[in-house]
Write an enzyme that holds these catalytic residues in place. Sequence first.
Site, mmCIF file in Angstrom:
data_model
loop_
_atom_site.group_PDB
_atom_site.id
_atom_site.type_symbol
_atom_site.label_atom_id
_atom_site.label_comp_id
_atom_site.label_asym_id
_atom_site.label_seq_id
_atom_site.Cartn_x
_atom_site.Cartn_y
_atom_site.Cartn_z
ATOM 1 N N SER A 51 0.863 -1.366 -0.134
ATOM 2 C CA SER A 51 -0.184 -0.072 -0.083
ATOM 3 C C SER A 51 0.935 1.238 0.033
ATOM 4 O O SER A 51 2.082 1.221 0.411
ATOM 5 C CB SER A 51 -0.890 0.002 1.222
ATOM 6 O OG SER A 51 -1.621 -1.148 1.267
HETATM 7 N N1 SAH Z 1 -0.520 -4.482 4.176
HETATM 8 C C1 SAH Z 1 0.436 -5.026 2.971
HETATM 9 C C2 SAH Z 1 -0.569 -4.859 1.655
HETATM 10 C C3 SAH Z 1 -0.837 -6.263 1.026
HETATM 11 S S1 SAH Z 1 -1.981 -5.985 -0.315
HETATM 12 C C4 SAH Z 1 1.714 -4.631 2.745
HETATM 13 O O1 SAH Z 1 2.068 -3.689 3.714
HETATM 14 O O2 SAH Z 1 2.492 -5.110 1.820
HETATM 15 C C5 SAH Z 1 -3.190 -7.020 0.539
HETATM 16 C C6 SAH Z 1 -2.964 -8.691 0.804
HETATM 17 O O3 SAH Z 1 -4.053 -9.004 1.507
HETATM 18 C C7 SAH Z 1 -2.709 -9.317 -0.209
HETATM 19 O O4 SAH Z 1 -1.549 -9.919 0.041
HETATM 20 C C8 SAH Z 1 -3.689 -10.287 -0.357
HETATM 21 O O5 SAH Z 1 -3.214 -11.789 -0.657
HETATM 22 C C9 SAH Z 1 -4.377 -10.381 1.210
HETATM 23 N N2 SAH Z 1 -5.460 -11.164 1.323
HETATM 24 C C10 SAH Z 1 -6.687 -10.758 0.656
HETATM 25 N N3 SAH Z 1 -7.769 -11.588 0.929
HETATM 26 C C11 SAH Z 1 -7.223 -12.277 2.236
HETATM 27 C C12 SAH Z 1 -7.679 -13.085 3.028
HETATM 28 N N4 SAH Z 1 -9.129 -13.462 3.096
HETATM 29 N N5 SAH Z 1 -7.047 -13.356 4.225
HETATM 30 C C13 SAH Z 1 -5.700 -12.815 4.220
HETATM 31 N N6 SAH Z 1 -5.046 -12.255 3.231
HETATM 32 C C14 SAH Z 1 -5.841 -11.779 2.266
#
Ligand code: SAH
Length: 204
Positions: A51
């Site tokens: 993000s």
């Molecule tokens: N906070 C992260 C952002 C990653 S993007 C950072 O700092 O990099 C959001 C993430 O949510 C993705 O990796 C995706 O695989 C995950 N995601 C989506 N649905 C999910 C679920 N049901 N449980 C756990 N992770 C999930």
Amino acid sequence: MVRKLQAQGVSHPAVLAAMGAVERHRFVDTALVNQAYEDTSLPIGLGQTISKPNVVARMIELLCEGRTEKLGRVLEIGTGCGYQAAVLSQVSREVYSMERLRGLHEKARENVRGLRLANLHLLFGDGMLGFAQGAPYAAIIAAAGGEAIPQAWIDQLAVGGRLVAPAVTGVGQQHLVVIDKTATGVKKTVLEPVLFVPLKSGVA
Ligand code: SAH
């Protein structure tokens, strides 16, 4: 980056300190290191993104609003590369962060190794179910957005706790949603439009 965040309206001292303490370049691929401190989301593999710093700071600031002490136990859904989880670990007593993609869960483990964040627990699993073992949480934060906020998250939120997540609202667009849980019920506030990767069920 911290000065830019301040200019964008981030003012909570603990949040600014946390954003200054965690080196974002440790969480992105070598080829993208020179963009690590730009206010932009970046690819982290498997179709997911880290993000924008401004969004990370904004969401954590909402969790810390009106508090000077650290947050208690915090649940993050969507570890991704582990960046936001590492920032959260600076402002919380305990952080549980869940990721549904094994490849990213492992990458995040590698990224935080060496940072000595003893209060950060990275978990592999479907975050749509929350993580009941750590409940109740003082704060819950999601980095992926679905149609609705899963009931499990609201159930696992402590009374007096706050949840911040992207969710599709009535108009069919993702907005940042804040849910405050009180002794008498839950209060939902819809904030600005946002663009997050989709919340998916199951693991892969
Ligand atoms: N906070 C992260 C952002 C990653 S993007 C950072 O700092 O990099 C959001 C993430 O949510 C993705 O990796 C995706 O695989 C995950 N995601 C989506 N649905 C999910 C679920 N049901 N449980 C756990 N992770 C999930």
